[in-house]
Design a protein around this motif. Sequence first.
Motif, PDB file in Angstrom:
ATOM      1  N   VAL A  36       0.851  -1.196   0.000  1.00 25.79           N
ATOM      2  CA  VAL A  36       0.000   0.000   0.000  1.00 25.79           C
ATOM      3  C   VAL A  36       0.886   1.245   0.000  1.00 25.79           C
ATOM      4  N   ASP A  37       1.916   1.231   0.840  1.00 26.08           N
ATOM      5  CA  ASP A  37       2.840   2.365   0.893  1.00 26.08           C
ATOM      6  C   ASP A  37       3.468   2.620  -0.467  1.00 26.08           C
ATOM      7  N   PHE A  38       3.863   1.534  -1.096  1.00 24.64           N
ATOM      8  CA  PHE A  38       4.541   1.671  -2.387  1.00 24.64           C
ATOM      9  C   PHE A  38       3.596   2.232  -3.457  1.00 24.64           C
ATOM     10  N   TYR A  39       2.464   1.569  -3.601  1.00 26.19           N
ATOM     11  CA  TYR A  39       1.576   1.952  -4.701  1.00 26.19           C
ATOM     12  C   TYR A  39       0.919   3.314  -4.475  1.00 26.19           C
ATOM     13  N   LYS A  40       0.484   3.539  -3.227  1.00 23.59           N
ATOM     14  CA  LYS A  40      -0.255   4.779  -2.995  1.00 23.59           C
ATOM     15  C   LYS A  40       0.657   5.998  -2.948  1.00 23.59           C
ATOM     16  N   ALA A  41       1.947   5.759  -2.767  1.00 26.38           N
ATOM     17  CA  ALA A  41       2.872   6.890  -2.794  1.00 26.38           C
ATOM     18  C   ALA A  41       3.245   7.278  -4.225  1.00 26.38           C
ATOM     19  N   LEU A  42       2.952   6.398  -5.166  1.00 25.57           N
ATOM     20  CA  LEU A  42       3.280   6.711  -6.567  1.00 25.57           C
ATOM     21  C   LEU A  42       2.379   7.843  -7.069  1.00 25.57           C
ATOM     22  N   PRO A  43       2.883   8.626  -8.001  1.00 21.47           N
ATOM     23  CA  PRO A  43       2.071   9.745  -8.491  1.00 21.47           C
ATOM     24  C   PRO A  43       0.967   9.290  -9.449  1.00 21.47           C
ATOM     25  N   VAL A  44       0.038   8.555  -8.900  1.00 22.94           N
ATOM     26  CA  VAL A  44      -1.090   8.055  -9.706  1.00 22.94           C
ATOM     27  C   VAL A  44      -2.363   8.364  -8.933  1.00 22.94           C
ATOM     28  N   SER A  91       3.446  11.751   2.091  1.00 18.57           N
ATOM     29  CA  SER A  91       3.578  11.132   0.767  1.00 18.57           C
ATOM     30  C   SER A  91       2.218  10.830   0.129  1.00 18.57           C
ATOM     31  N   VAL A 115      -0.125   8.719   1.142  1.00 19.81           N
ATOM     32  CA  VAL A 115      -0.645   7.357   1.294  1.00 19.81           C
ATOM     33  C   VAL A 115      -1.917   7.393   2.119  1.00 19.81           C
ATOM     34  N   PRO A 131      -1.421  13.652  -7.923  1.00 13.78           N
ATOM     35  CA  PRO A 131      -0.230  13.152  -8.627  1.00 13.78           C
ATOM     36  C   PRO A 131       0.801  14.241  -8.888  1.00 13.78           C
ATOM     37  N   LYS A 173       2.708  14.399  -5.795  1.00  9.56           N
ATOM     38  CA  LYS A 173       3.413  13.136  -5.533  1.00  9.56           C
ATOM     39  C   LYS A 173       4.621  12.942  -6.441  1.00  9.56           C
ATOM     40  N   TYR A 224       8.117   7.983 -12.866  1.00  6.41           N
ATOM     41  CA  TYR A 224       8.738   9.277 -12.563  1.00  6.41           C
ATOM     42  C   TYR A 224       9.470   9.767 -13.809  1.00  6.41           C
TER      43      TYR A 224
END
Lengths: 717, 302
Positions: A100-108, B48, B50, B69, B72, B101
Motif C-alpha cells: 500500500v505504501d509503495f503503490y499509494k505513494a506513486l504519483p497516480v 507522501s 498514502v 499526482p 506526488k 517518474y
Amino acid sequence: MTSKSSFWKISRLNSKKRFPFFIICFLVCFFIMPVITYVDVMNAKAILERYGPIALNETFYNMRLISLPPFSGFHGILTAALALLLAITGWSWNNQIKKVDFYKALPVKESVRWWYINLNNLFIFMICYGINLILSNIVLACGGFYSPTALKVSLVGFLVHTLLFIAVYMIICIAQLLTGNFILAALGGCYLVVLEPLIRFMIYALSDSFFKTYSHLAYLHDGIYILEKGILTPIAPYINAVGYRFNTNKVYFADNAGLVKGIVILCIQIAVYGFIAYKLYRARASYAGNNNIAFGFAKPIIKCIIMIPAIVFAALGFHTINGDGDGFMIFGFISGVIISQILLQYLIEGDFKCVVKGIRSAVVSTVIAAVIVIIFTADVFGYDRYIPEADEVESFAVIYDSDIYSDYLEDDGEYVPYGQYLMNHMKLTDKQLLSKLTGYISESLSEDKYNENNYDGRSYGVGVTVKYETTSGKTITRSYVMANGRGKELYRDLYNNREYVDVHNPLKNESIAEKLSDKNAYISAFYDSFVDFDYNSVHFEEGDILPLFDAIQKDMDARKADDVTDGNMIGEVCVYIEPRVERYDYYGGSYSTNLSFAVYDCDAYMLKLLEKYEYDITEPNWDEVERFEVTRYDYDSGQSYSGNIEKDDPMFETLKGMVIISGNYGTSSVPNFDVYNNDLNVSAVSNNRYLHFYLREGEYPEGLDDKLKPDQNGLYY
Amino acid sequence: MIDIKNVTKRFNGYEAISSMDLTINNGIVYGLLGTNGAGKSTLLRMISGVIKPDEGVILVDNENSYDNPNVKKKLFFVSDDQYFFAHSTGADMAAYLQSIYENFDMEQFNKITEQLALDKDRKVDTFSKGMKKQMAIVLGLCAKTDYLLCDETFDGLDPVMRQAIKSLFAKEMSERSFAPVLASHNLRELEDICDTIGLLHKGGVLLAKDLDEAKCGLQKVQVVFESDADRERFTDAVKIVTSNNSGSMYIYTVSGTRDEIITVLGSVNTVFTEMLPLSLEEIFISETEVVGYDVKKLILED
C-alpha cells in the motif's frame, strides 16, 4: 505527464505484472473451450459415421452447435472462477502495508488506479475468453458443425459472460476490500455471490420442514428454479439471460425477453456493486491488511449476515436428523449460536481470545434467527391455515400426488414433471367446484391429521396440491393430505369438470397434436397390461395408430367420474413419437416424446380395438402363475408378516378367487383411494414376473394368517 | 517546503498525530526523531499521500499531497519495510519507476549501484536487509524527486554506507532542489546526516531545531579552577545546563556562544581549560530537559 498518458502508461506497466495471470486464464479457457470442443466434435463425427449420412439441415446443425461445450452452462462457472482469481489477485496488494505504501505513494490518482486495475483484469478475461471462443468456433467449423447461428450465439455468449464476469468481479472486489486477507476475501466473495439463493434456499427449506401444507410441487419448482430467481446476485440474471435449465445442461440464448432482462439486471448490478467497491476502496485504511476485517463498522454486519443463516441451518439440520424433533432443533439452534459465534469471532478478529467478544451482534443474530425459526414453526402468518375466499380466486389447479412422478413435454420442448405441467396449464374457474374444494380442504385441515391415518382410523391419505391464481395476480400453492374418502369425493367432483379432464388429455395439447400429425415423425405404440404377465406384448400396427387415438379419445369422453374412482385401471397405452432428424442425438438425451394413456375396465373402444390382437385384457393367464407371495403389515404392532402360497396349496385357489373378485390391482399411475394400512399385499408370480393385487382388511381368506410368518427385521417392504 | 498545519490523525480512536505543526524546508536533510509510536511513519505516510489527515492540512510546495499526482511527483517514499515486486531485480524496479517518474535517471542508477556494489541484475529477494535499504534509497534518489521520505531506512546501515549515502545526498543537494526527510527512532542514526531534527513524541512535535543553531547556543567546556571561589564566579556568570566533575576537573555544558564562554573563562583563574565538541545527544538532553522530558528514555534506549 497528462492523466490520459499516465493512465495508459500505468496500465501497460500493470499488464506486464499481470502477465502470469493472463497465462493461467488463457490455459484454463483453452482447455475448457477449444480442447473440449475438439473432443466433442470428434465424438459427434464418430456418431455420424456410425449412423451414416442423414439429411442435414440447419436445425440439426444448430442443435449440435448449441449442445457443444463452448456454449454450455459450464462457461458460467468458468467465468465466475476467473472473476474470483483476477479480483483477488488484482486487489490483494491492499492487504500488505508495504505494498500500500509503495503503490499509494506513486504519483497516480486513486481513481486512475481503480480503473486501470479493473480494466486490465477485464481485458485479461475478454482476451482469454474471446480468443478461445474463436478457436472453439474454428474447431467447430473444421469439424463440419458450423452455421450462421454459431456467430450469433458466440457474440451473445461473449457479451453475457463478460457482464457476468464484471458483476461477479465487483462482488469479489467488495469482499476483498472488506477483508484483510485473500482467503477471507475468496470465502466472503463466494458467500456474497450465493447469498441470495442461499436465503431463498433457507426459506424454502424452512417452509418444507415446518409448513404442513407446503407444496411438494412448489418444492420441486423452487428446487429447480431457486437459482433462477432474484436480482441481487448475478446468478439469476445470468441464468435467465442464457436460458439455462438444469435439466438440459445447455445454454441456448433462446429466450430474448430473458436475455434482455438478464443483461439489464447485470448492468444495474455492475453499476451498484462497482460504486460500492469504489467507495470501499477509497475509504479503506492503508493499514487495514493488519486486520481480518478492514472496516470496523462492517464487523457486526458481516457477522450477522453469516451467523443468522448458520444458526437457522443448524437448527434445521438437527430438526431433520432427528425426525423432526423439537428438542434436537433447539439443541441445533444453541449449537449453531455457540459454534458460529466462536468461528466468526475468530475469523473476524483473528484471535481466539476474542471469541467472547461481539456479544451484541451475536445477540442480534440469535434473536433474528429465533424470530425466523418461530415464524415457521409457529406458523405466525397463518401459512398452513390459508383458505381463499371464492371471490379472490381467478383460477385454480388441483394436482394429485400420483400426477407428479413422470416427466412431461412442455410447450417449449422442455421436459417437466407432469404435475408441473398440469400446474402450468390447468386453469379451473368453476366457482362451485372451488367452493367444494375449499370445503374439503377446510375439513381436511380440521380433521385429517398429517402423516397420520385418523380419518377412518386406518387409511392412508391422498396427497393433493392446489394452486390458486388470485385476482390480485398472486400465485399461491398449497399441498394437503386428504383422507382417502375425502380425496375420492374431490376427485369425483373434479372429473365431472370438463376443463379438468381435458387438461389431462395429451391429445388436447397443441404441441403434441402437432407432433402426432408430423408425417416425418416415427410413431409407435404398445399396450402395457397391468393384469397380465404378457405386458408389452401388444404393439399396435402402423395402420392402427390413428384408430388407437380415436378410441382413446372416445373412451376419455365417455368415462364418468365413478368409472375412474370405482373402476379399475387395467393397463396403459404407451406412445413414442420420434422426429426422424433428431434421432442421432449423440448426447443420449432424447428429443422424442413419450405419452401414456390410462386404460380402465370401462373403456369399451379400447377393449374393442384390443380384441383384434386376441388379447384378453381383463384377467391374467392364471395357468402361468406359480405361486402367490403375500405380505401383511400389522399397523398396530409395526410387525410385518409374509409367506408364499404355492400352486398345490388349497389356499392358492381361494386367494386367486378373492383377488379376481376384488379386482384391486396395485397401480400407482392414478390416485388410489382404496389402499389402507392393514391391506394384504398379494403378488402373483410367474417366472420372476409379478402382478400385484391387494385385499382389504377383513377380506383375507380364513386360515391365511397361519401361513404367514413374522419377518425377522419386522419391517414391511 | 513541506508545511504541516494543525494535522491530526486517528486510528481506531487512537490519536497517532495530534494537532501537529511542522515545517520542513528545502535544501536540508531533515531528521524526524521519535520513539516507536511517536507518529513518524504516520507523518511520512501523510506527507507522501498514502493516507489522509483527519484534520489539518499538509502542503507540499503549497499544494495538498493527498491523491494529487502533481505533488506526488515531487515525493518519493521509502517505507520501513521496502516493497519490491516479486522476483524482480533492481533494474526491473528502476524500469518500472522510470515509467512513473518522468525524471528518473537511469544512468545515475547504473552508476550508483556500481559504486555501492549493488548488483542491479540480481533478484532483490536475495538481497540482505541492508542491501534492500540501499537499493530503495538509490531508487528514490534516482527518481529525482524534490523530497525523499525515508522511514527508518538508515537504521542498521553500516557507517561506511551511511557516509556514502550522506555523500550522495550532499551531491544531490548541491546539484538541485532536494530535501531528504529521514525518520528514525534512534538519534545516533541521524546525528551525522541531518541538518535539522524534529523530535516527535506522542503524536506531537516536542522540538524542532537546526543542529548548527543548537550547537551554537550550547558549549561544552572542561576546566580545572584554581580555587572554589573562581569556580563559583564562573558558575554565577554562565547558565549551566549540565555539570560533572572528577576530582578538581569539571565538565560543564553551558548556554551561550563560544566567544561568550571564552570571555567568562578568561575572567576567572583556571589551571586548565578546553572547549569540547558537543554531541547531538547532549544538545537534545539539554533541550528536552527544558521542557521536562528525559530524552534518554525517548530516543537513546534502543
